[in-house]
Design an enzyme around this catalytic site. Structure first.
Site, PDB file in Angstrom:
ATOM      1  N   CYS A 189       1.889   0.027  -9.064  1.00 54.61           N
ATOM      2  CA  CYS A 189       3.024   0.525  -8.186  1.00 54.61           C
ATOM      3  C   CYS A 189       4.371   0.636  -9.179  1.00 54.61           C
ATOM      4  O   CYS A 189       5.142   1.569  -8.907  1.00 54.61           O
ATOM      5  CB  CYS A 189       3.320  -0.643  -7.132  1.00 54.61           C
ATOM      6  SG  CYS A 189       3.554  -2.072  -7.561  1.00 54.61           S
ATOM      7  N   GLU A 196       5.641  -3.453   0.806  1.00 56.96           N
ATOM      8  CA  GLU A 196       5.583  -3.270  -0.497  1.00 56.96           C
ATOM      9  C   GLU A 196       5.039  -1.923  -0.685  1.00 56.96           C
ATOM     10  O   GLU A 196       3.488  -1.924  -0.632  1.00 56.96           O
ATOM     11  CB  GLU A 196       4.985  -4.373  -1.406  1.00 56.96           C
ATOM     12  CG  GLU A 196       5.458  -5.797  -1.091  1.00 56.96           C
ATOM     13  CD  GLU A 196       6.964  -5.775  -1.658  1.00 56.96           C
ATOM     14  OE1 GLU A 196       7.335  -5.058  -2.537  1.00 56.96           O
ATOM     15  OE2 GLU A 196       7.731  -6.881  -1.388  1.00 56.96           O
ATOM     16  N   GLY A 233       0.779  -1.224   0.092  1.00 59.92           N
ATOM     17  CA  GLY A 233       0.091   0.031  -0.083  1.00 59.92           C
ATOM     18  C   GLY A 233       0.927   1.193   0.057  1.00 59.92           C
ATOM     19  O   GLY A 233       1.970   1.238  -0.274  1.00 59.92           O
TER      20      GLY A 233
END
Ligand code: NAD
Length: 488
Positions: free
Chosen positions: A268, A233, A211
Site C-alpha cells: 500500500c 486502511e 484492502g
C-alpha cells in the site's frame, strides 16, 4: 477459487503447485463463530489488563523460531514473497504484538479528575467482537495490526484473510489462539459472502478493514446498515518527491528502489510515482537503474539472492502488462530494470520490474494505484508544481520528500496531502511503531500503529458526579444548577 468446501492456494511461482488449502466458512456458520467470540470477550474484558498482557506474552512465545521458519516458507510459497521478507513479516508481527503489550498500561490507563467541579472518571472500554478483514499482500502483519491492539484492549477478534494468502496467517492465528481462551481469537475463510456475513453480524461491534476502495464501499455500506463503526486502511498512490538538493548516493538509491519493488510493488505504501527536478532527471534515472541492478533479482522466492518474486495471480500479471502496453501507447519510454534469475522461467506470474519515463499526469500508471513493479518517473520544473502534482487525485496514504536539508523537507512534507510522509526514505524502512499510520482523502480513516492504533479498539466511557449535586452542596446553587446548562 471455489467456495464449495476448501480454498486451495496455488504457488504463484509455480502455478501447477498447490501450497495448501483452508476450509471455507460458509456464511451460515459465521453466527456460531461470532457468538463464541462474544462469550469469550465478556470474560476476557473483565480480566485485569496485567493478566491479559501476561497471557498475550505467552501467546507470542508460541511463535517459536521453528514455527516462524515453517510459516515463512508457506508465506513465501503462497504469496510469492522472497523468503527473507516473509520471515521479516512474521518476525515483525511478533515484535508488534510485544509493542502493544508494552504500550497498553499507559495508553489504556483509566484516569480521574476529582476537584471543585465534581468527580469524573474516564475508562477505556473495549468494543466487543472485532472483525478483521485483511488483504493478501502482507497477510500476517496486516492481520496482526488489528489482532494485537484489539486483544490487548480487551476485545475478541475474528479474522477473515484474503483467499489469495490464507495459509501462513492461519498458522499464526492458530499458534496464538492455542494459548488464549477458547473463542477469543478465531479465523474464518471465504470470499465476499463470508466477509459480508461477518460485517453484518449484530454482535460484531467494530470492523477493521485493510484492502481496496471497491470492497471498502461494500463493507462501509453493510456496516452502516447495522451501525457498526469501521476503521479503513485503503489504497494509496504514494508520490516520492526528490528536491533539487537531494542526496543521490548509493544508499539513497537502494532505499528508493526497495521502496518501489519490495513485494513486487504490491505494498500500500510503496513508492508508486517519482518526481525529480528536470535538471537531475537523467542523473536520477541512471542511478535508479544502477541500484536496481544491485538490488532487484526477479525469481523464485525460495531461491537465495532473489529479492522480487512473482505477482499474486494471473489476473494481476495481465493487468500490469496491459498497463505497460497502455503506457507505451501513450508515449512512455519503458526501461527494464534489475536482473532476472533463471528460476523466473518456471511459468510463474512474473512481471519484469520496470521504470516508465515521460508519461503525462493523466496516464493511468501515474494517476491510479498500479500495485506492481512498474514505476513512473516524472520531471518537474518548480517545487510548487511538484507538490500540486503529488497532491492531485483522491488518494492520500503515504508520500516521501528527499532533501539534504531536513528542515526544508519537513516544510515541504507539511504541504503534502498524505497521512504519512517519509523523509529521505519511503515504505517499510521509514515506519515507526510509535507513529500512527493511515490515509487521508479516499485512502481511508482511522489509524494503525502508535497510541492511536491502540485507541481504535476502545471507547472512552465516563462517570460524572457534578459537585453541585453532591450531598452538602449549597442548596440555592444546587436548585439553580438543577434547571440550567452547565456553567450558567
Ligand atoms: P480487496 O479489497 O480485494 O480484499 C480485501 C479483503 O476483503 C479480502 O479478505 C476479501 O476477501 C474481503 N472482501 C471482499 N469483498 C468483501 C465484502 N463484500 N465484504 C467483506 N469482505 C470482503 O483487497 P486486496 O486485493 O486483497 O488488497 C489490495 C488492496 O489493499 C490495495 O488497494 C492496497 O493498497 C490495499 N492495502 C492497503 C493498506 C493500508 O494500510 N492502507 C495495506 C495493504 C493493502
Amino acid at each position: 477459487m471455489s467456495e464449495s468446501e476448501v480454498i486451495e492456494r496455488e504457488n504463484p511461482a509455480h502455478p501447477e503447485e498447490i501450497v495448501g488449502s483452508v476450509p471455507v466458512t460458509p456464511p451460515e456458520s459465521v453466527h456460531a463463530v461470532v457468538s463464541a467470540a462474544d462469550s469469550a470477550f465478556r470474560v476476557w474484558a473483565a480480566r485485569p489488563l496485567g493478566e491479559r498482557c501476561a497471557l498475550l506474552t505467552e501467546a507470542v512465545a508460541a511463535l517459536t523460531a521453528e514455527r516462524v521458519d515453517e510459516l515463512s516458507h508457506l508465506l513465501a510459497r503462497e504469496l510469492g514473497k522472497p523468503l527473507p521478507d516473509a520471515r521479516g513479516e512474521i518476525g515483525f508481527a511478533a515484535v508488534f504484538l510485544r509493542h502493544c503489550i508494552d504500550a497498553a498500561p499507559s495508553v489504556l490507563a483509566a484516569h480521574e479528575i476529582d476537584d471543585a467541579a465534581g468527580r469524573l472518571s474516564f475508562r477505556k472500554v473495549p468494543f466487543g467482537v472485532v472483525a478483521a478483514i485483511t488483504p493478501w499482500n502482507a497477510p500476517v502483519i496486516l492481520s496482526m495490526l488489528k489482532i494485537a491492539p484489539a486483544l490487548v484492549a480487551g476485545n475478541a477478534v475474528v479474522v477473515k484473510p484474503s483467499p489469495y494468502a490464507p495459509i501462513a496467517v492461519t498458522g499464526v492465528v492458530e499458534s496464538l489462539a492455542s494459548v488464549l481462551p477458547e473463542g477469543l481469537l478465531q479465523i474464518v475463510h471465504g470470499g465476499p459472502d463470508t466477509g459480508e456475513a461477518l460485517v453484518a453480524h449484530p454482535l460484531v461491534r467494530k470492523v477493521a478493514f485493510t484492502g481496496g476502495n471497491v470492497v471498502a464501499k461494500a463493507i462501509g455500506a453493510t456496516a452502516a446498515s447495522v451501525i457498526t463503526p469501521t476503521v479503513m486502511e485503503l489504497g494509496g498512490n504514494d508520490a516520492a518527491i526528490f528536491l533539487d538538493d537531494a542526496l543521490l548516493n548509493e544508499a539513497a538509491f537502494d532505499r528508493i528502489v526497495t521502496a518501489s519493488y519490495a513485494t513486487s510493488g504490491q505494498v500500500c505504501m510503496a513508492s508508486k510515482r517519482i518526481y525529480v527536478p528536470r535538471a537531475r532527471h537523467d542523473e536520477f534515472v541512471a542511478g535508479f537503474v544502477e541500484a536496481s541492478a544491485r538490488m532487484v533479482r526477479l525469481g523464485d522466492p525460495l531461491v537465495e539472492g532473489v529479492t522480487v518474486g512473482p505477482v499474486v495471480n494471473r489476473a494481476a500479471q495481465e493487468r500490469l502488462e496491459a498497463l505497460v502496453a497502455e503506457s507505451v501507447a501513450s508515449g512512455g519510454e519503458v526501461v527494464d530494470v534489475g536482473v532476472v534469475d533463471p528460476s523466473a522461467s518456471s511459468g510463474g506470474y512474473y512481471v519484469r520490474p520496470r521504470v516508465v519515463l515521460g508519461l503525462s499526469d493523466d496516464s493511468r500508471l501515474v494517476c491510479e494505484e498500479q500495485f506492481g513493479p512498474i514505476v513512473p518517473v516524472m520531471a518537474y520544473d518548480e517545487l510548487d508544481e511538484a507538490i500540486r502534482r503529488a497532491n492531485a487525485g483522491e488518494l492520500g496514504l503515504g508520500a516521501s520528500v528527499w532533501s539534504a536539508d531536513e528542515s526544508r523537507a519537513f516544510e515541504v512534507a507539511g504541504r503534502i496531502e498524505a497521512g504519512f510522509v517519509f523523509i529521505n526514505t519511503h515504505n517499510r524502512t521509514g515506519m515507526s511503531m510509535r507513529a500512527p499510520f493511515g490515509g487521508v482523502k479516499k485512502s481511508g480513516f482511522g489509524r494503525e500503529y502508535g497510541d492511536e492504533g491502540l485507541l481504535e479498539y476502545v471507547q472512552t466511557c465516563v462517570t460524572h458526579a457534578p459537585a453541585l449535586f453532591r450531598p452538602g452542596a449549597d442548596p440555592e446553587a444546587t436548585a439553580r444548577a438543577s434547571r440550567a446548562y452547565p456553567g450558567q
